[in-house]
Design a protein around this motif. Structure first.
Motif, short mmCIF file in Angstrom:
data_model
loop_
_atom_site.label_atom_id
_atom_site.label_comp_id
_atom_site.label_asym_id
_atom_site.label_seq_id
_atom_site.Cartn_x
_atom_site.Cartn_y
_atom_site.Cartn_z
N GLY A 64 1.29 -1.18 -0.31
CA GLY A 64 0.10 0.03 -0.02
C GLY A 64 1.12 1.42 0.09
N VAL A 65 1.98 1.35 0.51
CA VAL A 65 2.64 2.06 0.77
C VAL A 65 3.87 2.77 -0.46
N VAL A 66 3.64 1.79 -1.58
CA VAL A 66 4.42 1.41 -2.93
C VAL A 66 3.32 2.11 -3.75
N GLU A 67 2.23 1.61 -3.33
CA GLU A 67 1.25 1.96 -4.61
C GLU A 67 0.99 3.91 -4.19
N THR A 82 1.75 6.85 -7.04
CA THR A 82 0.34 7.52 -7.42
C THR A 82 0.61 9.10 -6.86
N GLY A 83 0.54 8.86 -5.71
CA GLY A 83 0.86 10.45 -5.17
C GLY A 83 2.16 11.82 -5.45
N GLY A 84 3.23 10.33 -6.07
CA GLY A 84 4.36 11.84 -7.18
C GLY A 84 3.93 11.32 -7.87
N ALA A 85 2.93 10.39 -8.61
CA ALA A 85 2.63 11.18 -10.26
C ALA A 85 1.63 11.54 -10.16
N VAL A 86 0.56 11.81 -9.27
CA VAL A 86 -0.24 12.71 -9.52
C VAL A 86 0.00 14.25 -9.13
N GLY A 87 1.18 14.32 -7.58
CA GLY A 87 1.06 15.90 -7.33
C GLY A 87 2.44 16.83 -8.20
N ALA A 88 3.43 15.45 -9.09
CA ALA A 88 4.14 16.16 -9.94
C ALA A 88 3.30 16.73 -10.86
N ALA A 89 2.21 15.87 -11.58
CA ALA A 89 2.17 16.26 -12.70
C ALA A 89 1.00 17.61 -12.07
N GLY A 126 5.62 19.81 -6.10
CA GLY A 126 4.27 18.41 -5.83
C GLY A 126 4.99 17.14 -6.14
N GLY A 127 5.44 16.37 -6.45
CA GLY A 127 5.41 15.74 -6.02
C GLY A 127 6.06 14.83 -5.15
N LEU A 128 6.63 15.58 -3.96
CA LEU A 128 6.75 15.45 -2.56
C LEU A 128 5.76 15.00 -2.12
N VAL A 129 4.97 16.43 -2.10
CA VAL A 129 3.33 16.22 -1.45
C VAL A 129 2.90 15.33 -1.69
N GLY A 130 2.51 14.96 -2.68
CA GLY A 130 1.85 13.46 -3.26
C GLY A 130 2.10 12.75 -2.67
N HIS A 179 4.25 11.99 -0.16
CA HIS A 179 3.60 11.46 0.92
C HIS A 179 2.15 11.04 1.15
N VAL A 180 1.25 12.37 0.33
CA VAL A 180 0.26 11.78 0.97
C VAL A 180 -0.24 10.56 0.56
N GLY A 181 0.09 10.16 -0.83
CA GLY A 181 -0.16 8.61 -0.94
C GLY A 181 0.20 7.23 0.00
#
Length: 185
Positions: A64-67, A71-78, A95-99, A101-103
């Motif tokens: 779950g952490v890896v997923e 996902t969060g990193g990709a969405v945040g970077a976008a 954006g990638g870092l925050v995404g 973390h949230v992901g």
């Protein structure tokens, strides 16, 4: 190995009374063991302390952490890339870092509650022994089981379990506090 019936009590006086009543019921003193059982998690059964290397119900958390990170990193970077005219070149990175973390918090959704099914249909059930005093009696004959049960129930044992093991000279030599108990009630 013998069959063992063990009752859990909270008071030392109850333990002494149980030992006396079991001997009156025909069990030899060296067939009876009594000892204090620590709280679950405090048996120091692993190299780092505690009872388990991993928590029951957290089996799927690493995936779950890896997923979530991916996902969060990709969405945040976008999102960061889309806002880069306002945030500059740091936007996609932040954006990638925050995404990520949230992901990664998505892993909490992979944790299971007690009784909830794990992958493969296995229930996440972990019945633990209560902390307190234990009085155990070993025997070979099936008829002795009912006598032992009657004594422990009559004296108010709050949890009674059945096990296989060895009581030698009043010591339950192969007792494992982290094993799953087979409870009568």
């Amino acid at each position: 190995m013998s069959t063992i019936v063990a009752g859990h009590f909270q008071l030392q006086d109850q333990v002494e009374q149980a030992r006396i009543e079991l001997m009156r019921a025909g069990f030899a003193e060296d067939q009876i063991s009594s000892f204090y059982l620590s709280q679950p998690g405090q048996h120091d059964a692993t190299p780092i302390g505690g009872d388990n290397i991993t928590s029951p119900g957290a089996k799927e958390s690493p995936e779950g952490v890896v997923e979530g990170l991916a996902t969060g990193g990709a969405v945040g970077a976008a999102v960061g890339l889309a806002t880069s005219p306002f945030t500059g070149p740091a936007g996609p990175v932040i954006g990638g870092l925050v995404g990520a973390h949230v992901g990664s918090l998505f892993s909490f959704s992979k944790m299971k509650e007690a009784g909830e099914e794990e992958e493969g249909g296995v229930k996440n059930e972990f019945v633990q022994r209560h902390a307190g005093m234990i009085v155990a009696v070993a025997f070979e004959q099936e008829a002795d089981e009912q006598r032992a049960l009657e004594v422990l129930q009559r004296l108010g044992s709050d949890q009674i379990e059945r096990a296989r093991g060895t009581i030698r000279n009043g010591d339950w030599t192969d007792f494992d506090p982290t094993s799953l108990p087979k409870l009568y009630h």
